[in-house]
Design a protein around this motif. Structure first.
Motif, PDB file in Angstrom:
ATOM      1  N   VAL A 243      68.163  31.259  28.112  1.00  0.00           N
ATOM      2  CA  VAL A 243      66.783  30.856  27.837  1.00  0.00           C
ATOM      3  C   VAL A 243      66.608  30.446  26.371  1.00  0.00           C
ATOM      4  O   VAL A 243      66.070  29.385  26.077  1.00  0.00           O
ATOM      5  CB  VAL A 243      65.780  31.981  28.178  1.00  0.00           C
ATOM      6  N   ASP A 244      67.098  31.265  25.428  1.00  0.00           N
ATOM      7  CA  ASP A 244      66.756  31.054  24.018  1.00  0.00           C
ATOM      8  C   ASP A 244      67.878  31.574  23.119  1.00  0.00           C
ATOM      9  O   ASP A 244      68.167  32.768  23.113  1.00  0.00           O
ATOM     10  CB  ASP A 244      65.451  31.789  23.717  1.00  0.00           C
ATOM     11  N   ALA A 245      68.511  30.674  22.353  1.00  0.00           N
ATOM     12  CA  ALA A 245      69.625  31.055  21.472  1.00  0.00           C
ATOM     13  C   ALA A 245      69.185  31.493  20.081  1.00  0.00           C
ATOM     14  O   ALA A 245      70.027  31.871  19.266  1.00  0.00           O
ATOM     15  CB  ALA A 245      70.592  29.879  21.337  1.00  0.00           C
ATOM     16  N   THR A 246      67.894  31.472  19.800  1.00  0.00           N
ATOM     17  CA  THR A 246      67.415  31.772  18.454  1.00  0.00           C
ATOM     18  C   THR A 246      67.824  33.179  18.023  1.00  0.00           C
ATOM     19  O   THR A 246      67.536  34.162  18.705  1.00  0.00           O
ATOM     20  CB  THR A 246      65.884  31.665  18.389  1.00  0.00           C
ATOM     21  N   GLY A 247      68.517  33.271  16.894  1.00  0.00           N
ATOM     22  CA  GLY A 247      68.892  34.573  16.346  1.00  0.00           C
ATOM     23  C   GLY A 247      70.004  35.280  17.079  1.00  0.00           C
ATOM     24  O   GLY A 247      70.297  36.447  16.774  1.00  0.00           O
ATOM     25  N   ALA A 248      70.667  34.602  18.028  1.00  0.00           N
ATOM     26  CA  ALA A 248      71.681  35.276  18.841  1.00  0.00           C
ATOM     27  C   ALA A 248      72.821  35.824  17.983  1.00  0.00           C
ATOM     28  O   ALA A 248      73.276  36.958  18.176  1.00  0.00           O
ATOM     29  CB  ALA A 248      72.231  34.320  19.896  1.00  0.00           C
TER      30      ALA A 248
END
Length: 341
Positions: A243-248
């Motif tokens: 869903v969302d790779a931000t900050g992974a």
């Protein structure tokens, strides 16, 4: 009324702080003149806060040292950090406002736009930072002496340098790693710095500079090399609906730094951090979506196809009956008997 004292931090996090606005599950990149809506939206503290939030939600007493302004958004971020139980090591800067990053997720990755100015070098910020067993830093040249001093005192420093905006990838930039315990670049960064043909070769080259080199590879997993023992670990990703790779990468780093406080093997520590990061990217919001310790086993039970059950058997053993692998060792109590000489 007696006020309970705050637990002593076991993890220090320090670096650039942001306010993140995350737009996930976009079909395509917005084009000029278009407006796209998505219900998959989140916001929260970003940058070094990703490390701190990930670790704090796992039950590790964490302090965050960073610059913040006196503006309303800085206040909002500090309130959210306090809600997470993170100790406030923030320095207020009156003529500077907290940068804001908009992250847009589409085509399996994300694009970032940041408004504002970077914070000042961190050296003066860390002068009075508490001594902790483990530290995670967005490192810069100004903290080299601090890192060496803390390393000599026994602190294991996990370092992130970040993307080279000029794309020079000068190997001399890695001199700031002197004294660091671990370096956590992604594959693109690791290969660019080392000029290696693949992630494994890059990790081996970086292990000549730090005791622990860990190269993250997104959906392809992680490669870690322990320079002291020669141990090499390569693991695959946990199967999730992205869903969302931000900050992974930061969440992975925070979980891995936290895992350094356990007795787990290198493989188990990397597996653990990979699981925490995988759960995070399966939900919108960056580190605001990072799981808590008591969510991990229920998540695995609800997603049996995510991984072979044997892969996380060590975690089930560690979390039995509500136990925590991060529990601080008990402090010695003064003896009630005096030793006769």
């Amino acid at each position: 009324m007696t006020v309970a004292s705050r637990p002593t931090p076991r993890l220090l996090t320090a670096g650039q702080l942001f306010l993140d606005l995350v737009f996930a599950d976009l079909a395509t990149a917005p084009r000029l003149g278009e407006e796209h809506w998505t219900p998959a939206f989140g916001w929260g503290p970003g940058g070094i806060a990703n490390y701190a939030i990930a670790a704090a939600r796992l039950g590790v007493d964490t302090v965050l040292c960073a610059d913040a302004g006196t503006d309303a958004l800085s206040g909002l971020v500090r309130e959210r950090l306090a809600d997470e139980g993170i100790a406030d090591g923030i320095r207020e800067v009156s003529d500077w406002a907290l940068p804001v990053t908009a992250a847009m997720n589409y085509d399996g990755d994300r694009a970032l736009v940041t408004g504002g100015r970077p914070a000042a070098p961190m050296a003066s910020l860390l002068q009075n930072a508490p001594v902790t067993p483990v530290a995670a830093l967005h490192i810069d040249d100004s903290v080299s002496e601090w890192v060496r001093e803390r390393a000599a005192a026994g602190t294991k420093v996990f370092a992130d340098i970040g993307w080279d905006a000029d794309e020079d990838w000068d190997l001399a930039a890695l001199d700031v790693l002197d004294g660091c315990h671990a370096f956590l670049p992604n594959e693109a960064e690791a290969r660019a710095y080392t000029r290696a043909d693949d992630a494994r070769a890059a990790a081996r080259a970086l292990a000549e500079r730090v005791p622990l080199a860990v190269v993250t590879r997104g959906g392809h997993g992680v490669i870690a090399v322990d320079a002291a023992t020669g141990t090499e670990v390569e693991i695959g990703a946990v199967a999730i609906d992205f869903v969302d790779a931000t900050g992974a990468g930061d969440v992975f780093g925070g979980a891995l730094a936290a895992a350094e406080l356990t007795t787990w093997t290198l493989r188990e520590r990397v597996e653990f951090a990979t699981l925490v990061a995988a759960i995070t990217v399966s939900r919108p919001g960056g580190a605001a979506a990072a799981p808590r310790l008591d969510e991990l086993l229920p998540w695995l039970d609800a997603h049996p196809a995510a991984a072979d059950p044997a892969r996380f058997a060590f975690l089930r053993a560690a979390l039995h009956d509500g136990a925590s692998p991060f529990a601080a060792p008990p402090r010695p109590t003064p003896s009630s008997h005096r030793t006769r000489i």
